[in-house]
Design a protein around this motif. Structure first.
Motif, PDB file in Angstrom:
ATOM      1  N   UNK A 115       0.840  -1.203   0.000  1.00  0.00           N
ATOM      2  CA  UNK A 115       0.000   0.000   0.000  1.00  0.00           C
ATOM      3  C   UNK A 115       0.873   1.251   0.000  1.00  0.00           C
ATOM      4  N   UNK A 116       1.920   1.235   0.804  1.00  0.00           N
ATOM      5  CA  UNK A 116       2.822   2.383   0.882  1.00  0.00           C
ATOM      6  C   UNK A 116       3.492   2.640  -0.467  1.00  0.00           C
ATOM      7  N   UNK A 117       3.942   1.578  -1.117  1.00  0.00           N
ATOM      8  CA  UNK A 117       4.631   1.731  -2.399  1.00  0.00           C
ATOM      9  C   UNK A 117       3.702   2.260  -3.482  1.00  0.00           C
ATOM     10  N   UNK A 118       2.419   1.905  -3.408  1.00  0.00           N
ATOM     11  CA  UNK A 118       1.482   2.337  -4.440  1.00  0.00           C
ATOM     12  C   UNK A 118       0.695   3.577  -4.085  1.00  0.00           C
ATOM     13  N   UNK A 119       0.975   4.181  -2.930  1.00  0.00           N
ATOM     14  CA  UNK A 119       0.185   5.323  -2.460  1.00  0.00           C
ATOM     15  C   UNK A 119       0.409   6.550  -3.336  1.00  0.00           C
ATOM     16  N   UNK A 120      -0.674   7.311  -3.527  1.00  0.00           N
ATOM     17  CA  UNK A 120      -0.588   8.575  -4.258  1.00  0.00           C
ATOM     18  C   UNK A 120      -1.074   9.742  -3.407  1.00  0.00           C
ATOM     19  N   UNK A 121      -1.195   9.496  -2.107  1.00  0.00           N
ATOM     20  CA  UNK A 121      -1.538  10.559  -1.167  1.00  0.00           C
ATOM     21  C   UNK A 121      -0.867  10.252   0.158  1.00  0.00           C
ATOM     22  N   UNK A 122      -0.685  11.287   0.961  1.00  0.00           N
ATOM     23  CA  UNK A 122      -0.057  11.092   2.265  1.00  0.00           C
ATOM     24  C   UNK A 122      -0.926  10.207   3.153  1.00  0.00           C
ATOM     25  N   UNK A 123      -2.254  10.354   3.049  1.00  0.00           N
ATOM     26  CA  UNK A 123      -3.148   9.537   3.854  1.00  0.00           C
ATOM     27  C   UNK A 123      -2.995   8.056   3.559  1.00  0.00           C
ATOM     28  N   UNK A 124      -2.924   7.702   2.271  1.00  0.00           N
ATOM     29  CA  UNK A 124      -2.756   6.299   1.910  1.00  0.00           C
ATOM     30  C   UNK A 124      -1.373   5.793   2.323  1.00  0.00           C
ATOM     31  N   UNK A 125      -0.359   6.644   2.178  1.00  0.00           N
ATOM     32  CA  UNK A 125       0.985   6.258   2.604  1.00  0.00           C
ATOM     33  C   UNK A 125       1.028   6.034   4.111  1.00  0.00           C
ATOM     34  N   UNK A 126       0.329   6.889   4.870  1.00  0.00           N
ATOM     35  CA  UNK A 126       0.286   6.725   6.323  1.00  0.00           C
ATOM     36  C   UNK A 126      -0.418   5.426   6.706  1.00  0.00           C
ATOM     37  N   UNK A 127      -1.481   5.072   5.977  1.00  0.00           N
ATOM     38  CA  UNK A 127      -2.161   3.804   6.229  1.00  0.00           C
ATOM     39  C   UNK A 127      -1.208   2.637   5.997  1.00  0.00           C
ATOM     40  N   UNK A 128      -0.443   2.705   4.916  1.00  0.00           N
ATOM     41  CA  UNK A 128       0.537   1.656   4.659  1.00  0.00           C
ATOM     42  C   UNK A 128       1.558   1.546   5.768  1.00  0.00           C
ATOM     43  N   UNK A 129       2.049   2.698   6.246  1.00  0.00           N
ATOM     44  CA  UNK A 129       3.019   2.686   7.339  1.00  0.00           C
ATOM     45  C   UNK A 129       2.411   2.110   8.618  1.00  0.00           C
ATOM     46  N   UNK A 130       1.146   2.388   8.874  1.00  0.00           N
ATOM     47  CA  UNK A 130       0.490   1.834  10.062  1.00  0.00           C
ATOM     48  C   UNK A 130       0.424   0.313   9.989  1.00  0.00           C
ATOM     49  N   UNK A 131       0.075  -0.213   8.829  1.00  0.00           N
ATOM     50  CA  UNK A 131       0.002  -1.669   8.682  1.00  0.00           C
ATOM     51  C   UNK A 131       1.388  -2.300   8.791  1.00  0.00           C
ATOM     52  N   UNK A 132       2.398  -1.623   8.253  1.00  0.00           N
ATOM     53  CA  UNK A 132       3.765  -2.130   8.406  1.00  0.00           C
ATOM     54  C   UNK A 132       4.135  -2.191   9.882  1.00  0.00           C
ATOM     55  N   UNK A 133       3.828  -1.117  10.618  1.00  0.00           N
ATOM     56  CA  UNK A 133       4.149  -1.088  12.036  1.00  0.00           C
ATOM     57  C   UNK A 133       3.444  -2.180  12.817  1.00  0.00           C
ATOM     58  N   UNK A 134       2.153  -2.396  12.514  1.00  0.00           N
ATOM     59  CA  UNK A 134       1.398  -3.446  13.208  1.00  0.00           C
ATOM     60  C   UNK A 134       1.981  -4.820  12.914  1.00  0.00           C
ATOM     61  N   UNK A 135       2.381  -5.047  11.667  1.00  0.00           N
ATOM     62  CA  UNK A 135       2.940  -6.350  11.309  1.00  0.00           C
ATOM     63  C   UNK A 135       4.311  -6.586  11.908  1.00  0.00           C
ATOM     64  N   UNK A 136       5.184  -5.595  11.816  1.00  0.00           N
ATOM     65  CA  UNK A 136       6.549  -5.761  12.309  1.00  0.00           C
ATOM     66  C   UNK A 136       6.618  -5.804  13.837  1.00  0.00           C
ATOM     67  N   UNK A 137       5.589  -5.293  14.514  1.00  0.00           N
ATOM     68  CA  UNK A 137       5.571  -5.317  15.979  1.00  0.00           C
ATOM     69  C   UNK A 137       5.498  -6.733  16.528  1.00  0.00           C
ATOM     70  N   UNK A 138       5.053  -7.670  15.703  1.00  0.00           N
ATOM     71  CA  UNK A 138       4.814  -9.033  16.169  1.00  0.00           C
ATOM     72  C   UNK A 138       5.966  -9.977  15.845  1.00  0.00           C
ATOM     73  N   UNK A 139       7.180  -9.455  15.829  1.00  0.00           N
ATOM     74  CA  UNK A 139       8.340 -10.294  15.530  1.00  0.00           C
ATOM     75  C   UNK A 139       9.226 -10.486  16.759  1.00  0.00           C
ATOM     76  N   UNK A 140       9.606  -9.410  17.421  1.00  0.00           N
ATOM     77  CA  UNK A 140      10.636  -9.488  18.458  1.00  0.00           C
ATOM     78  C   UNK A 140      10.203 -10.333  19.653  1.00  0.00           C
ATOM     79  N   UNK A 141       9.054 -10.040  20.229  1.00  0.00           N
ATOM     80  CA  UNK A 141       8.612 -10.772  21.421  1.00  0.00           C
ATOM     81  C   UNK A 141       8.381 -12.256  21.112  1.00  0.00           C
ATOM     82  N   UNK A 142       7.692 -12.620  20.015  1.00  0.00           N
ATOM     83  CA  UNK A 142       7.577 -14.047  19.690  1.00  0.00           C
ATOM     84  C   UNK A 142       8.931 -14.714  19.450  1.00  0.00           C
ATOM     85  N   UNK A 143       9.874 -13.982  18.848  1.00  0.00           N
ATOM     86  CA  UNK A 143      11.202 -14.556  18.625  1.00  0.00           C
ATOM     87  C   UNK A 143      11.890 -14.878  19.951  1.00  0.00           C
ATOM     88  N   UNK A 144      11.723 -14.009  20.942  1.00  0.00           N
ATOM     89  CA  UNK A 144      12.283 -14.296  22.264  1.00  0.00           C
ATOM     90  C   UNK A 144      11.677 -15.563  22.852  1.00  0.00           C
TER      91      UNK A 144
END
Length: 434
Positions: A94-123
């Protein structure tokens, strides 16, 4: 013996894959700094909206820290990591295909939500696949090597973006994330027993009973240690991630007049310092014989000293010394977090250390998000709608970051004391957890 070697090899293979996944989280967190100039030009926006877009990563990343632990316990680390890597990849698309700041921000939010679930499970996986004597080593290596993803988000990303554009670079990162999700699903298992191994150190589910989550969290919130360490991370690491993740690239390109390749090299050195810092400090700590409070004061003092040139309205660091400055700043500002976290290990009982750590991690990324917003507003107020800024404008904005480093120094000086009342107050949690 062959059984042990096979188990050992499988454990380190799984560790390597999880480290790569955590490296992706570091990559996505830092990449806006490298791509900021191109993104602002593409969207025709200034620093304010750029900060809104970049900081969108940190809100879900911060508030998903506690759910990450809960899902790891109830659903399993493997399932959690695989599913949320796919969510992060969707956000990158979504971030790569965004043509507005709002859509880019949505993409960044989804990236953050997804990447948040790596470190603690890895531990959690490390806990089961490695003997207790290697838990500290595994955790430290995961932090150091995983943070190496920041390195890929500097000069290599700068070069890739010149070939593929910033959108193509994000598409490539999304494809790699999907690939890693598939590999983790194929190779990783939560416990050695799921691969047919029976380790001699097999973790037992018996032990001290853990109080209900609500009771545990309320107990943690009542301790001085929790709040003082949280303030330190909010100010020190929040400022470092905000600075390195958004403004460092534009500052050296627009303020110092470096080309993209040279600026990417400085960012690489900044990330290199923060990557090597935890390992270097962990190795030197026994030789330095300084209390933890003293080490944190050294880190804050050196950060303030190295950050002073950022306040000046003209370039004062010779271009040839900028890489060395980047390494030093990365070590002192981004490499002492492990020392602060040991206060949690010292003052809380083992059965709730994970919960306390997750609650503190929230402040690191919340600080990053809020500081990116605040700094963006400062830049926007100086030059509304501008996509490029002068060195004096950057220097005025950096006053905010220096103030945060001063607050971290105060937390180290007045609050993070070895032993004393903090440990006494936390001991009440231990008795309640048994």
């Amino acid at each position: 013996m062959r059984h042990f070697r096979s188990l050992n090899a499988q454990a380190w293979l799984i560790f390597t894959l999880l480290t790569v996944c955590y490296g992706l989280a570091s990559f996505f967190r830092t990449s806006p700094s490298t791509l900021a100039v191109d993104i602002m030009r593409d969207f025709s926006v200034g620093g304010g909206l750029m900060a809104v877009m970049s900081s969108a990563f940190f809100y879900p990343y911060a508030f998903m820290q506690i759910p990450a632990g809960i899902l790891s316990d109830r659903w399993g680390p493997r399932n959690t990591i695989c599913l949320f890597l796919l969510l992060g990849a969707a956000g990158a698309l979504i971030f790569a295909g965004a043509h507005s700041v709002g859509m880019a921000a949505l993409g960044r939010m989804l990236i953050g939500a997804g990447m948040a679930m790596v470190f603690v499970p890895a531990l959690r996986v490390i806990l089961y696949w490695f003997p207790p004597r290697l838990h500290a080593l595994g955790t430290g290596l995961l932090l150091s090597l995983g943070t190496g993803g920041m390195l890929l988000a500097t000069w290599p990303l700068m070069m890739l973006s010149q070939i593929m554009g910033w959108r193509g670079s994000m598409l490539a990162a999304a494809a790699l994330t999907v690939f890693m999700s598939a590999v983790v699903w194929r190779v990783v298992r939560n416990r050695p027993e799921e691969k047919g191994f029976t380790p001699s150190w097999a973790a037992s589910d018996d032990g001290p009973s853990v109080p209900p989550l609500k009771q545990t969290m309320l107990g943690i919130l009542k301790t001085r240690t929790y709040w003082t360490v949280s303030i330190w991370f909010f100010c020190m690491y929040g400022a470092f991630f905000s600075l390195s993740g958004l403004w460092a690239g534009p500052y050296f390109i627009q303020g110092y007049g470096l080309d993209k390749s040279a600026a990417g090299g400085v960012l690489f050195c900044l990330a290199l310092g923060s990557t090597l810092g935890p390992t270097l400090i962990g190795f030197l700590t026994p030789w330095l014989r300084l209390p933890k409070r003293g080490l944190l004061l050294v880190a804050c003092s050196a950060t303030l000293l190295l950050g002073f040139p950022l306040l000046l309205p003209r370039p004062v660091i010779p271009a040839a010394l900028l890489p060395l400055w980047g390494v030093a700043f990365g070590i002192f500002c981004g490499g002492f977090g492990g020392i602060a976290l040991t206060r949690i290990q010292d003052d809380f009982p083992p059965e709730i250390v994970g919960t306390a750590t997750g609650m503190i991690n929230i402040y690191t990324y919340l600080g990053s998000a809020l500081l990116q917003l605040a700094s963006g507003w400062i830049m926007e107020a100086q030059a509304p709608g501008a996509g490029a800024y002068t060195l004096p404008q950057y220097s005025r904005m950096f006053i905010l970051y220096m103030f945060m480093f001063c607050c971290a120094f105060a937390a180290s000086l007045f609050a993070l004391r070895d032993g004393g009342a903090a440990g006494t107050r936390c001991s009440g949690l231990q008795s309640g957890a048994r």
